[in-house]
Scaffold this motif. Structure first.
Motif, PDB file in Angstrom:
ATOM      1  N   PHE A 139      81.044  52.937 -18.416  1.00 50.98           N
ATOM      2  CA  PHE A 139      81.883  52.049 -17.606  1.00 50.98           C
ATOM      3  C   PHE A 139      81.022  50.980 -16.935  1.00 50.98           C
ATOM      4  CE2 PHE A 139      83.933  50.952 -13.563  1.00 50.98           C
ATOM      5  CZ  PHE A 139      85.227  50.654 -13.972  1.00 50.98           C
ATOM      6  N   SER A 140      79.882  51.397 -16.403  1.00 52.11           N
ATOM      7  CA  SER A 140      78.988  50.481 -15.692  1.00 52.11           C
ATOM      8  C   SER A 140      78.414  49.427 -16.629  1.00 52.11           C
ATOM      9  CB  SER A 140      77.839  51.266 -15.046  1.00 52.11           C
ATOM     10  OG  SER A 140      78.326  52.272 -14.180  1.00 52.11           O
ATOM     11  N   LYS A 141      77.991  49.852 -17.806  1.00 50.82           N
ATOM     12  CA  LYS A 141      77.373  48.909 -18.742  1.00 50.82           C
ATOM     13  C   LYS A 141      78.380  47.899 -19.287  1.00 50.82           C
ATOM     14  CE  LYS A 141      73.353  51.566 -20.300  1.00 50.82           C
ATOM     15  NZ  LYS A 141      72.664  52.184 -21.461  1.00 50.82           N
ATOM     16  N   THR A 142      79.609  48.340 -19.550  1.00 54.82           N
ATOM     17  CA  THR A 142      80.596  47.379 -20.057  1.00 54.82           C
ATOM     18  C   THR A 142      80.875  46.296 -19.018  1.00 54.82           C
ATOM     19  OG1 THR A 142      82.393  48.855 -19.350  1.00 54.82           O
ATOM     20  CG2 THR A 142      81.733  48.953 -21.658  1.00 54.82           C
ATOM     21  N   LEU A 143      80.986  46.688 -17.759  1.00 48.96           N
ATOM     22  CA  LEU A 143      81.193  45.684 -16.713  1.00 48.96           C
ATOM     23  C   LEU A 143      79.973  44.776 -16.576  1.00 48.96           C
ATOM     24  CD1 LEU A 143      83.035  47.513 -13.781  1.00 48.96           C
ATOM     25  CD2 LEU A 143      83.912  45.711 -15.244  1.00 48.96           C
ATOM     26  N   TYR A 144      78.796  45.384 -16.574  1.00 46.48           N
ATOM     27  CA  TYR A 144      77.572  44.602 -16.381  1.00 46.48           C
ATOM     28  C   TYR A 144      77.384  43.575 -17.498  1.00 46.48           C
ATOM     29  CZ  TYR A 144      72.681  43.359 -15.799  1.00 46.48           C
ATOM     30  OH  TYR A 144      71.515  42.649 -15.636  1.00 46.48           O
ATOM     31  N   TYR A 145      77.522  44.012 -18.747  1.00 46.18           N
ATOM     32  CA  TYR A 145      77.308  43.087 -19.863  1.00 46.18           C
ATOM     33  C   TYR A 145      78.422  42.043 -19.947  1.00 46.18           C
ATOM     34  CZ  TYR A 145      73.559  46.196 -21.317  1.00 46.18           C
ATOM     35  OH  TYR A 145      72.403  46.936 -21.346  1.00 46.18           O
ATOM     36  N   GLN A 146      79.590  42.406 -19.458  1.00 43.65           N
ATOM     37  CA  GLN A 146      80.671  41.419 -19.375  1.00 43.65           C
ATOM     38  C   GLN A 146      80.312  40.338 -18.359  1.00 43.65           C
ATOM     39  OE1 GLN A 146      84.532  43.178 -18.807  1.00 43.65           O
ATOM     40  NE2 GLN A 146      85.433  41.290 -18.066  1.00 43.65           N
ATOM     41  N   TRP A 147      79.825  40.756 -17.187  1.00 38.97           N
ATOM     42  CA  TRP A 147      79.410  39.783 -16.164  1.00 38.97           C
ATOM     43  C   TRP A 147      78.251  38.926 -16.666  1.00 38.97           C
ATOM     44  CZ3 TRP A 147      79.129  44.277 -12.126  1.00 38.97           C
ATOM     45  CH2 TRP A 147      80.432  44.618 -11.731  1.00 38.97           C
ATOM     46  N   ALA A 148      77.333  39.551 -17.420  1.00 42.84           N
ATOM     47  CA  ALA A 148      76.164  38.828 -17.931  1.00 42.84           C
ATOM     48  C   ALA A 148      76.500  37.988 -19.161  1.00 42.84           C
ATOM     49  CB  ALA A 148      75.050  39.812 -18.278  1.00 42.84           C
TER      50      ALA A 148
END
Length: 427
Positions: A304-313
């Motif tokens: 969950f954390s990585k999908t949000l992070y890479y989306q923001w990035a």
């Protein structure tokens, strides 16, 4: 003479109809309306609408013009109708309200249309109704609650602060808090209510769990983990898992992904994660922290954390890799909306043929499941077929969707024309 009398009768009838219904303020701005309300000791009614909203138009055509509705509203309120979307054809008056409309939308968390807001003479929101009501009697009775101090939200909150805690009162307070979208205060009211219940898994209590669990320390957090199947049967497949993951993320991971991190919760699952992106996240440290606190949730929370992070990035390659790996393991646990969300991003941003083929299969699974938006599931599946080289099949399915919607123009028509011309339909 007889003809003259007929004309007079007709004109009188037209004038009478013109006097019926709610009279909306046409000249004042929001600050002037609030000042007038305070001076005249009058309540304010706000009809929050959008031009594309069909229920809004039906309320305007069928309910607002009724004499009994107009008589009550014109006597008790200063009425104002505010358009919350923007169009190139908007007139000067509507454009002058753009700034106030945005402030009202943000301050009072208007997420659906129509929404009806009721303010007391001091400009405080005391009541809120979300959604159309085509029964004039019911609409009027609901409106009267806005004028009754016993059902006004500020009054109920004051009673809570002063120690009132009986179960019936808490239920009334919670309903008013939900209507007012006061997400920040809801756990304070819902936690003591749930503690008084012998059965947390009634439909009403599950709905309160939905609104009241905003932290891992809230009373119902453990219930979400232990009784996920029963809760999901009321709220929707995957709700418990997503909520638990999100709460752990909010408290444990998010501060490590952004500096000056701020979370704004608008209710209904709408969350805004604000702050400056940390471009050098140590995922090993993040994983260790989550594992120490919530070992059983490690895999889900990190995904969950990585999908949000890479989306923001905007690192869509990494995003697609994380999603693809996750979907291979958890496909059967996801609802069709989640599957569609993930597969649509893969369609838009991935050029990996293996990921795209898998995403097409997952989109077919979404199509075969019961969900909230079957048309969207078909469209995403169509797009993936086209990107995977199945042009003829994709065009046939897209045409079927367009025909079912009765469309002759718009995004889907533009998209099928691009397919026919072998053009890209993704970013």
């Amino acid at each position: 003479m007889k003809r003259l009398l007929i004309v007079i009768v007709i004109l009188s009838s037209i004038h009478a109809r013109a006097q019926q219904g709610i009279k909306f303020e046409k000249t004042l701005n929001w600050e002037q309306i609030k000042a007038k309300a305070k001076k005249e000791n009058s309540y304010i009614f706000v009809d929050a609408y959008a031009t594309w909203c069909i229920p809004c138009k039906e309320m305007t055509a069928k309910i607002f013009p009724r004499q009994e509705i107009g008589d009550f509203y014109n006597k008790n309120f200063i009425n104002v109708a505010i358009q919350f979307d923007r169009k190139s054809t908007d007139n000067k008056r509507i454009k002058e309200w753009y700034s106030d409309a945005k402030k009202i939308k943000d301050n009072y968390k208007i997420l659906e249309y129509p929404t009806y807001l009721y303010f007391n003479p001091n400009g405080e929101l005391v009541y809120k109704i979300v959604g159309a009501n085509y029964d004039p009697t019911s609409f009027l009775e609901n409106t009267k609650l806005a004028l009754d101090p016993k059902t006004q939200y500020p009054t109920l909150k004051d009673q809570f602060v002063n120690g009132k805690r009986d179960t019936a009162f808490l239920a009334t307070l919670i309903k008013a808090g939900i209507n007012s979208s006061d997400m920040k205060s809801l756990p304070t009211f819902i936690n003591p209510y749930l503690k008084s219940q012998t059965n947390l898994l009634t439909k009403q209590n599950i709905i309160y769990i939905f609104y009241g669990t905003q932290s891992t320390t809230d009373f119902a957090f453990e219930t979400l983990q232990k009784h996920s199947e029963a809760i999901d049967s009321v709220i929707g497949k995957g709700f418990s898992r997503k909520t638990v993951n999100r709460l752990i993320f909010n408290e444990t991971v998010f501060p490590m992904l952004k500096t000056n991190a701020v979370i704004k919760n608008y209710g209904g699952g709408m969350v805004d994660y604000q702050g400056d992106l940390n471009k050098s996240v140590d995922w090993a440290t993040v994983s260790k922290l989550v594992k120490n606190k919530f070992p059983d949730r490690l895999e889900d929370v990190i995904r969950f954390s990585k999908t949000l992070y890479y989306q923001w990035a905007e690192d869509w390659t990494k995003y697609a890799e994380v999603v693809s790996e996750y979907l291979e393991k958890k496909t059967n646990q996801l609802n069709p909306d989640e599957l569609s969300d993930y597969t649509e991003v893969i369609f838009q941003f991935s050029n990996d043929s293996s990921q795209l083929q898998k995403a097409e299969g997952w989109s077919k699974l979404a199509m075969s499941s019961k969900g909230t938006d079957p048309t969207r599931y078909r469209v995403i599946n169509t797009r993936l077929m086209y990107k995977n080289g199945k042009k003829a099949e994709a065009i046939n399915q897209m045409q079927s969707v367009i025909d079912s919607l009765g469309q002759t123009s718009g995004q889907l028509v533009d998209e099928i024309n691009k397919m026919k011309n072998n053009e890209k339909t993704w970013f």
